[in-house]
Design a protein around this motif. Sequence first.
Motif, PDB file in Angstrom:
ATOM      1  N   ASP A 166      -1.670   7.848  -1.372  1.00  0.00           N
ATOM      2  CA  ASP A 166      -2.229   8.917  -1.056  1.00  0.00           C
ATOM      3  C   ASP A 166      -3.514   9.645  -2.189  1.00  0.00           C
ATOM      4  O   ASP A 166      -4.140  10.664  -2.509  1.00  0.00           O
ATOM      5  CB  ASP A 166      -2.188  10.532  -1.067  1.00  0.00           C
ATOM      6  N   GLY A 167      -3.406   9.295  -4.274  1.00  0.00           N
ATOM      7  CA  GLY A 167      -3.552   9.470  -5.295  1.00  0.00           C
ATOM      8  C   GLY A 167      -2.811  10.400  -6.011  1.00  0.00           C
ATOM      9  O   GLY A 167      -3.234  10.693  -7.187  1.00  0.00           O
ATOM     10  N   ALA A 208       2.691  -1.541  -3.396  1.00  0.00           N
ATOM     11  CA  ALA A 208       1.292  -2.304  -2.850  1.00  0.00           C
ATOM     12  C   ALA A 208       0.101  -1.521  -3.688  1.00  0.00           C
ATOM     13  O   ALA A 208      -0.982  -1.918  -3.580  1.00  0.00           O
ATOM     14  CB  ALA A 208       0.581  -3.515  -1.862  1.00  0.00           C
ATOM     15  N   SER A 209      -0.112   0.086  -2.574  1.00  0.00           N
ATOM     16  CA  SER A 209      -1.079   0.848  -2.791  1.00  0.00           C
ATOM     17  C   SER A 209      -0.431   1.935  -3.261  1.00  0.00           C
ATOM     18  O   SER A 209      -1.440   3.295  -3.721  1.00  0.00           O
ATOM     19  CB  SER A 209      -0.530   1.583  -1.016  1.00  0.00           C
ATOM     20  N   CYS A 210       0.028   1.308  -4.572  1.00  0.00           N
ATOM     21  CA  CYS A 210       0.325   2.793  -5.956  1.00  0.00           C
ATOM     22  C   CYS A 210      -0.120   2.095  -6.865  1.00  0.00           C
ATOM     23  O   CYS A 210      -0.194   0.688  -7.218  1.00  0.00           O
ATOM     24  CB  CYS A 210       1.892   2.837  -6.348  1.00  0.00           C
ATOM     25  N   ASP A 211      -0.049   2.693  -7.887  1.00  0.00           N
ATOM     26  CA  ASP A 211      -0.283   2.117  -9.079  1.00  0.00           C
ATOM     27  C   ASP A 211       0.211   2.981 -10.708  1.00  0.00           C
ATOM     28  O   ASP A 211       0.610   3.887 -10.106  1.00  0.00           O
ATOM     29  CB  ASP A 211      -2.028   2.673  -9.694  1.00  0.00           C
ATOM     30  N   ALA A 212      -0.183   2.412 -12.239  1.00  0.00           N
ATOM     31  CA  ALA A 212       0.919   3.556 -12.880  1.00  0.00           C
ATOM     32  C   ALA A 212       0.072   3.932 -13.858  1.00  0.00           C
ATOM     33  O   ALA A 212      -0.696   2.988 -14.650  1.00  0.00           O
ATOM     34  CB  ALA A 212       2.001   2.532 -13.299  1.00  0.00           C
TER      35      ALA A 212
END
Length: 216
Positions: A166-167, A208-212
């Motif tokens: 969700d950001g 798959a919908s995350c980032d870092a």
Amino acid sequence: RVSVETNNGKRRSINVTVKPVYVTSIAMSAGTDTLTAGVAGRDTLQVTAAIQPEEATIKDVEWRSSNTRVATVDGNGRVTAVGVGRVSIYALAQDGSRRRGAFRLNVAANQFVRRSAVVEPGRLAVSAKQLSYERDYLKVVLFYANGTEERVPVPGGGVLTLIMPDGARLPVMPMETGRGTLRRNGVTTVTLRLPLAAYPRLAGLDLASCDATVSG
């Protein structure tokens, strides 16, 4: 055998043969053809089997999976992803017609993969290369990309931060890298393995919908 009584009161019996209506086809359907193993809400699927003709005498089917290491199926057509790969879900007619329907399904790994580093001109940029679960750990691989024309040190501080689907940003842990320097336009990687026992809030994420990135 059927017995009937005639108008004169006599009873007569006749043999009647009832021919079953056999299944001619089984059409399979589901809401999607892709599942993600280990992600609640995306690791199960209901498959339906439509029997033709509708007047078939026996409409029961037996459900089977071609590879139970990838996905299992129960007696009602409910599929659960347990591994990664491709699998076929079968519905087999139980009336002796030997008819079957097949639904092909792909089970994806619960991971995030970025093929190349994010490069920002004039600065050192940090982006995720890979997020994946390995047994009881969350594996995080970070890109450090030097977008300047000078050799710069790889920073030893900052806070590893996960970017949620969700950001929202979730600070995880202080970074202690400090691995030398990067030549101009150079890229290096840093790998972290975070034990889920120490970071329980990191378990069961839709990677798959995350980032870092690294903040601060």
